[in-house]
Design an enzyme around this catalytic site. Structure first.
Site, PDB file in Angstrom:
ATOM      1  N   ALA A  65     -19.554   6.784  -1.963  1.00 53.77           N
ATOM      2  CA  ALA A  65     -20.332   5.587  -1.655  1.00 53.77           C
ATOM      3  C   ALA A  65     -19.523   4.745  -0.669  1.00 53.77           C
ATOM      4  O   ALA A  65     -18.284   4.818  -0.651  1.00 53.77           O
ATOM      5  CB  ALA A  65     -20.604   4.805  -2.926  1.00 53.77           C
ATOM      6  N   GLY A 110     -19.635   9.847  -4.542  1.00 56.48           N
ATOM      7  CA  GLY A 110     -21.048  10.155  -4.309  1.00 56.48           C
ATOM      8  C   GLY A 110     -21.255  11.458  -3.550  1.00 56.48           C
ATOM      9  O   GLY A 110     -22.333  12.051  -3.630  1.00 56.48           O
ATOM     10  N   GLU A 113     -21.156  14.010  -6.145  1.00 56.15           N
ATOM     11  CA  GLU A 113     -22.396  13.850  -6.912  1.00 56.15           C
ATOM     12  C   GLU A 113     -23.601  14.403  -6.148  1.00 56.15           C
ATOM     13  O   GLU A 113     -24.484  15.019  -6.740  1.00 56.15           O
ATOM     14  CB  GLU A 113     -22.600  12.366  -7.247  1.00 56.15           C
ATOM     15  CG  GLU A 113     -21.552  11.859  -8.247  1.00 56.15           C
ATOM     16  CD  GLU A 113     -21.584  10.351  -8.418  1.00 56.15           C
ATOM     17  OE1 GLU A 113     -21.357   9.640  -7.409  1.00 56.15           O
ATOM     18  OE2 GLU A 113     -21.835   9.874  -9.534  1.00 56.15           O
ATOM     19  N   GLU A 133     -13.609   7.303  -8.454  1.00 61.08           N
ATOM     20  CA  GLU A 133     -14.102   5.945  -8.693  1.00 61.08           C
ATOM     21  C   GLU A 133     -13.183   5.108  -9.557  1.00 61.08           C
ATOM     22  O   GLU A 133     -13.089   3.886  -9.383  1.00 61.08           O
ATOM     23  CB  GLU A 133     -15.508   5.996  -9.321  1.00 61.08           C
ATOM     24  CG  GLU A 133     -16.610   6.411  -8.355  1.00 61.08           C
ATOM     25  CD  GLU A 133     -16.799   7.916  -8.228  1.00 61.08           C
ATOM     26  OE1 GLU A 133     -15.927   8.676  -8.727  1.00 61.08           O
ATOM     27  OE2 GLU A 133     -17.800   8.332  -7.638  1.00 61.08           O
TER      28      GLU A 133
HETATM   29  N1  COA Z   1     -16.433   4.092   2.171  1.00 61.30           N
HETATM   30  C1  COA Z   1     -16.288   3.444   3.334  1.00 61.30           C
HETATM   31  N2  COA Z   1     -15.503   3.883   4.335  1.00 61.30           N
HETATM   32  C2  COA Z   1     -14.858   5.042   4.142  1.00 61.30           C
HETATM   33  C3  COA Z   1     -14.957   5.769   2.951  1.00 61.30           C
HETATM   34  C4  COA Z   1     -15.793   5.259   1.931  1.00 61.30           C
HETATM   35  N3  COA Z   1     -15.979   5.903   0.772  1.00 61.30           N
HETATM   36  N4  COA Z   1     -14.184   6.887   3.041  1.00 61.30           N
HETATM   37  C5  COA Z   1     -13.624   6.838   4.262  1.00 61.30           C
HETATM   38  N5  COA Z   1     -14.026   5.729   4.926  1.00 61.30           N
HETATM   39  C6  COA Z   1     -13.650   5.303   6.282  1.00 61.30           C
HETATM   40  C7  COA Z   1     -12.247   4.751   6.324  1.00 61.30           C
HETATM   41  O1  COA Z   1     -12.241   3.385   5.929  1.00 61.30           O
HETATM   42  C8  COA Z   1     -11.923   4.938   7.771  1.00 61.30           C
HETATM   43  O2  COA Z   1     -12.585   3.955   8.526  1.00 61.30           O
HETATM   44  P1  COA Z   1     -11.807   3.181   9.744  1.00 61.30           P
HETATM   45  O3  COA Z   1     -11.478   4.293  10.722  1.00 61.30           O
HETATM   46  O4  COA Z   1     -12.827   2.225  10.267  1.00 61.30           O
HETATM   47  O5  COA Z   1     -10.600   2.570   9.137  1.00 61.30           O
HETATM   48  C9  COA Z   1     -12.585   6.268   8.111  1.00 61.30           C
HETATM   49  O6  COA Z   1     -13.600   6.461   7.124  1.00 61.30           O
HETATM   50  C10 COA Z   1     -11.645   7.450   8.045  1.00 61.30           C
HETATM   51  O7  COA Z   1     -11.025   7.471   6.776  1.00 61.30           O
HETATM   52  P2  COA Z   1      -9.433   7.485   6.565  1.00 61.30           P
HETATM   53  O8  COA Z   1      -9.157   6.933   5.209  1.00 61.30           O
HETATM   54  O9  COA Z   1      -8.745   6.849   7.721  1.00 61.30           O
HETATM   55  O10 COA Z   1      -9.151   9.073   6.605  1.00 61.30           O
HETATM   56  P3  COA Z   1      -7.956   9.843   5.887  1.00 61.30           P
HETATM   57  O11 COA Z   1      -8.022  11.243   6.400  1.00 61.30           O
HETATM   58  O12 COA Z   1      -6.690   9.098   5.992  1.00 61.30           O
HETATM   59  O13 COA Z   1      -8.363   9.862   4.315  1.00 61.30           O
HETATM   60  C11 COA Z   1      -9.863  10.139   2.443  1.00 61.30           C
HETATM   61  C12 COA Z   1      -9.511  10.544   3.890  1.00 61.30           C
HETATM   62  C13 COA Z   1     -11.192  10.788   2.095  1.00 61.30           C
HETATM   63  C14 COA Z   1      -8.771  10.636   1.473  1.00 61.30           C
HETATM   64  C15 COA Z   1      -9.968   8.594   2.344  1.00 61.30           C
HETATM   65  O14 COA Z   1     -10.832   8.132   3.391  1.00 61.30           O
HETATM   66  C16 COA Z   1     -10.516   8.090   1.044  1.00 61.30           C
HETATM   67  O15 COA Z   1      -9.819   8.087   0.047  1.00 61.30           O
HETATM   68  N6  COA Z   1     -11.808   7.639   1.042  1.00 61.30           N
HETATM   69  C17 COA Z   1     -12.403   7.010  -0.080  1.00 61.30           C
HETATM   70  C18 COA Z   1     -12.790   8.031  -1.114  1.00 61.30           C
HETATM   71  C19 COA Z   1     -13.402   7.360  -2.331  1.00 61.30           C
HETATM   72  O16 COA Z   1     -12.747   6.618  -3.041  1.00 61.30           O
HETATM   73  N7  COA Z   1     -14.681   7.635  -2.572  1.00 61.30           N
HETATM   74  C20 COA Z   1     -15.390   7.143  -3.702  1.00 61.30           C
HETATM   75  C21 COA Z   1     -16.046   5.862  -3.401  1.00 61.30           C
HETATM   76  S1  COA Z   1     -16.944   5.301  -4.821  1.00 61.30           S
END
Ligand code: COA
Length: 259
Positions: A65, A110, A113, A133
């Site tokens: 999400a 999500g 999911e 989450e």
């Molecule tokens: N919601 C909003 N933005 C997200 C996102 C999410 N769930 N997941 C990634 N992004 C965005 C990042 O903020 C970043 O944006 P920016 O370039 O404007 O800063 C972009 O996507 C790239 O992500 P980044 O974190 O820089 O890539 P990474 O390779 O370093 O890490 C992940 C990848 C997937 C490990 C990391 O993005 C992450 O942990 N995401 C969240 C996962 C999560 O908690 N999901 C459950 C949400 S309920």
């Protein structure tokens, strides 16, 4: 239909829905959820579509999400958000046409999911899965606490849910979260081949298999078996069953019409 955050195309009776916000790793905001809802309705309704592939653009399937939208949620709006996402994902799960998730990269929150609401999951070797989450002080709201234990068992589900850890595609395969792991370059071809194999079968038979599994899963076995027998009887009365049995005996391929 014009979409902003996904793409939708139909080739050879396969609708491909691609979540397309690669700069945000395809995170599910309001708009993506709404467009996923429109796309699955379009696929379900179209006579041109026999089955669906769901995938993501770039290096993520869906990284969860959209966390920026989660920040401002309260009790009422949070529950509404979960219910809206759940109802859209339920339309994938209850689709009478087979839906395959082709998981190309991160399938987190999500995203995991969404993949679990599809009938089959094929993962690229680059895919990663998790329900992180709890790291945000939340729990999965789009069915993760319910579908994950159903797929991998309670103990393994609780490990993933409580640690929020990320697992790779091979571990996801080992625990039964995905059906198959393939090299990244073969992902769509592999999903397409499996879907075409399904689509060679009777469409009413496919629809009733999906419904019997979905509806019977949480019923007592005796009721579930009654449901199965009723569906079997219904299919026994169809032209497709006449064609399928006749084609077998005549040693030819069946030409199913979905009637
Ligand atoms: N919601 C909003 N933005 C997200 C996102 C999410 N769930 N997941 C990634 N992004 C965005 C990042 O903020 C970043 O944006 P920016 O370039 O404007 O800063 C972009 O996507 C790239 O992500 P980044 O974190 O820089 O890539 P990474 O390779 O370093 O890490 C992940 C990848 C997937 C490990 C990391 O993005 C992450 O942990 N995401 C969240 C996962 C999560 O908690 N999901 C459950 C949400 S309920």
């Amino acid at each position: 239909m014009p979409y902003d955050t996904i793409s939708y195309s139909v080739t050879d009776r396969i609708a491909t829905i691609t979540v397309n916000r690669p700069d945000k790793l395809n995170a599910l905001n309001h708009r993506v959820i709404a467009e996923l809802g429109e796309a699955i309705e379009a696929a379900r309704a179209s006579g041109e579509v026999g089955g669906v592939i769901v995938t993501g653009a770039g290096r993520a399937f869906v990284a969860g999400a959209d966390i920026t939208e989660l920040q401002s949620l309260g009790a009422i709006s949070g529950k509404a958000l979960a219910e809206r996402g759940q109802s859209v994902l339920r339309r994938f799960e209850t689709s009478p046409k087979p839906v395959i998730a082709a998981v190309n990269g991160f399938a987190l929150g999500g995203g995991c999911e969404l993949a679990m609401s599809c009938h089959v999951r094929i993962a690229s070797e680059a895919a990663k899965f998790g329900q992180p989450e709890v790291k945000l002080g939340l729990l999965p709201g789009y069915g993760g606490t319910q579908r994950l234990p159903r797929l991998v068992g309670k103990g393994r589900a609780l490990q993933l849910l409580l640690t929020g850890e990320m697992i790779d595609a091979n571990e996801a395969y080992r625990i039964g979260l995905v059906n198959k792991v393939v090299p990244a370059a073969e992902l769509i071809a592999s999903a397409t081949a499996m879907l075409l194999a399904m689509l060679a079968n009777g469409p009413l038979a496919l629809a009733h298999c999906i419904e019997a599994v979905n509806s019977g899963y949480d019923l007592p076995l005796s009721e579930a078996l009654t449901l199965e027998a009723t569906a079997f009887g219904l299919l026994a009365s169809t032209d497709d069953k006449r064609e399928g049995t006749r084609a077998f005996l005549e040693k030819r391929s069946p030409a199913f019409k979905g009637a």
